[in-house]
Design a protein around this motif. Structure first.
Motif, PDB file in Angstrom:
ATOM      1  N   SER A 146     -51.184  13.703 -10.877  1.00 55.31           N
ATOM      2  CA  SER A 146     -49.899  13.007 -10.843  1.00 55.31           C
ATOM      3  C   SER A 146     -48.784  14.025 -10.684  1.00 55.31           C
ATOM      4  O   SER A 146     -48.934  15.191 -11.070  1.00 55.31           O
ATOM      5  N   LEU A 147     -47.673  13.586 -10.130  1.00 52.35           N
ATOM      6  CA  LEU A 147     -46.506  14.469 -10.096  1.00 52.35           C
ATOM      7  C   LEU A 147     -46.085  14.864 -11.508  1.00 52.35           C
ATOM      8  O   LEU A 147     -45.479  15.913 -11.711  1.00 52.35           O
ATOM      9  N   LEU A 150     -46.926  18.263 -12.502  1.00 47.55           N
ATOM     10  CA  LEU A 150     -46.276  19.365 -11.799  1.00 47.55           C
ATOM     11  C   LEU A 150     -44.809  19.519 -12.147  1.00 47.55           C
ATOM     12  O   LEU A 150     -44.251  20.603 -12.005  1.00 47.55           O
ATOM     13  N   ALA A 189     -51.680  14.589  -5.682  1.00 47.48           N
ATOM     14  CA  ALA A 189     -50.656  14.213  -6.659  1.00 47.48           C
ATOM     15  C   ALA A 189     -49.757  13.170  -5.995  1.00 47.48           C
ATOM     16  O   ALA A 189     -48.881  13.520  -5.210  1.00 47.48           O
ATOM     17  N   GLY A 191     -46.947  10.440  -5.000  1.00 47.04           N
ATOM     18  CA  GLY A 191     -45.569  10.076  -5.268  1.00 47.04           C
ATOM     19  C   GLY A 191     -45.498   8.601  -5.625  1.00 47.04           C
ATOM     20  O   GLY A 191     -46.435   8.050  -6.216  1.00 47.04           O
ATOM     21  N   GLN A 217     -37.422  10.808  -4.349  1.00 42.82           N
ATOM     22  CA  GLN A 217     -38.348  11.018  -3.234  1.00 42.82           C
ATOM     23  C   GLN A 217     -37.544  11.078  -1.930  1.00 42.82           C
ATOM     24  O   GLN A 217     -36.949  10.089  -1.531  1.00 42.82           O
ATOM     25  N   GLN A 228     -52.538   7.437   0.393  1.00 40.29           N
ATOM     26  CA  GLN A 228     -53.194   8.311  -0.586  1.00 40.29           C
ATOM     27  C   GLN A 228     -54.682   8.430  -0.250  1.00 40.29           C
ATOM     28  O   GLN A 228     -55.267   9.517  -0.327  1.00 40.29           O
ATOM     29  N   VAL A 247     -53.922  21.472  -4.763  1.00 41.47           N
ATOM     30  CA  VAL A 247     -53.253  20.266  -5.244  1.00 41.47           C
ATOM     31  C   VAL A 247     -52.340  19.793  -4.126  1.00 41.47           C
ATOM     32  O   VAL A 247     -51.360  20.475  -3.794  1.00 41.47           O
ATOM     33  N   PRO A 249     -49.640  17.346  -2.943  1.00 35.86           N
ATOM     34  CA  PRO A 249     -48.693  16.279  -3.259  1.00 35.86           C
ATOM     35  C   PRO A 249     -48.550  15.339  -2.061  1.00 35.86           C
ATOM     36  O   PRO A 249     -48.245  15.782  -0.957  1.00 35.86           O
ATOM     37  N   ASP A 251     -46.229  12.844  -1.636  1.00 32.27           N
ATOM     38  CA  ASP A 251     -45.092  12.452  -2.465  1.00 32.27           C
ATOM     39  C   ASP A 251     -43.783  12.260  -1.705  1.00 32.27           C
ATOM     40  O   ASP A 251     -42.715  12.249  -2.317  1.00 32.27           O
ATOM     41  N   TRP A 254     -41.047  14.886  -2.604  1.00 28.28           N
ATOM     42  CA  TRP A 254     -40.462  15.021  -3.947  1.00 28.28           C
ATOM     43  C   TRP A 254     -40.557  16.463  -4.454  1.00 28.28           C
ATOM     44  O   TRP A 254     -39.575  17.042  -4.922  1.00 28.28           O
ATOM     45  N   THR A 255     -41.754  17.073  -4.380  1.00 29.48           N
ATOM     46  CA  THR A 255     -41.923  18.405  -4.946  1.00 29.48           C
ATOM     47  C   THR A 255     -41.303  19.504  -4.076  1.00 29.48           C
ATOM     48  O   THR A 255     -41.279  20.669  -4.488  1.00 29.48           O
TER      49      THR A 255
END
Length: 257
Positions: A146-147, A150, A189, A191, A217, A228, A247, A249, A251, A254-255
């Motif tokens: 999951s985010l 992180l 991971a 989002g 996001q 996903q 890993v 993401p 997402d 986001w990261t």
């Protein structure tokens, strides 16, 4: 789209959400798939839908937090299909932990439940999947973290964040430990990906969580469970043959902030 003809895939939490989409994604890529879920009705419904489309899939109810169930699941997969090449470990649950009391108010029962469902399940699944794979030519595993593992996500509680961070470390540890024996281990991971879990506290609450998270996001739309599943399928494919301990993401950026 990666080709999984001749491959046997095991997917946990396959009754709904990312797990269901993952099982379907592998089946559409030609794999024979063993679906598993603690919710027998949901798992059987997903399996029946895929079988009606002509896919070679089976279902076995299992509680991924119980070692006897996990051991039996891996054994049944091999007995049914003759092998195990790929595993997607999707089990996880933030519901009892998310948007609840502050860290210092959290109950031990809530903490332990979340650790069991979101971390112990992955440990047990990898333990028995890897035990088979290292004696049968290797394989590929993808876990779902999951985010919250992180970075700080206010809608997720401390127990969930800690458990999912544990999934990251288990993934990396196993990836190094078994790289020379032909087993690759990665994780995604996600989002903002609406699943049935978002609505456990009610549809209105689920939408409130989405509305709270989506501004973080950069790609301002929710992510489909199939997106996903596509990432999981790629990480487990020959196209990612030199990718392990990663890993990924999924997402919407986001990261990258």
């Amino acid at each position: 789209m990666s080709n999984y003809q001749g491959k046997v895939v095991l997917v946990t939490a396959a009754g709904a959400g990312i797990g269901s989409a993952t099982a379907e994604g592998f089946a559409r890529r030609g794999a024979r798939v063993m679906l598993s879920d603690i919710n027998a009705a949901a798992g059987e419904a997903t399996t029946e839908r895929l079988r009606e489309e002509g896919f070679d899939v089976r279902f076995l109810r299992a509680d991924a937090t119980e070692e006897a169930d996990v051991e039996a699941l891996v054994r049944k997969t091999v007995e049914t299909f003759g092998a195990l090449h790929v595993a997607a470990n999707v089990v996880g649950d933030a519901h009892r932990d998310a948007s609840g009391p502050e860290f210092h108010q959290q109950s031990l029962e809530s903490w332990e439940h979340t650790q069991a469902v979101s971390l112990r399940s992955v440990f047990l699944s990898m333990k028995h999947e890897i035990a088979y794979m290292i004696d049968h030519g290797g394989g590929a595993i993808c876990n779902v973290t999951s985010l919250a593992a992180l970075l700080y996500v206010g809608a997720s509680g401390a127990a969930y964040a800690a458990a999912k961070a544990g999934v990251v470390r288990l993934t990396k540890f196993a990836s190094v430990s078994y790289a020379d024996r032909g087993v690759r281990v990665n994780c995604i991971a996600p989002g903002v990906t609406p699943t049935e879990a978002y609505n456990k506290a009610g549809a209105e609450m689920g939408q409130m969580v989405i509305d709270h998270l989506l501004p973080f996001q950069p790609i301002k739309r929710v992510i489909a469970t199939s997106e996903q599943a596509d990432a999981i399928a790629w990480l487990c494919s020959a196209d990612a043959g030199m990718v392990t301990g990663h890993v990924l993401p999924v997402d919407g950026g986001w990261t990258a902030r």
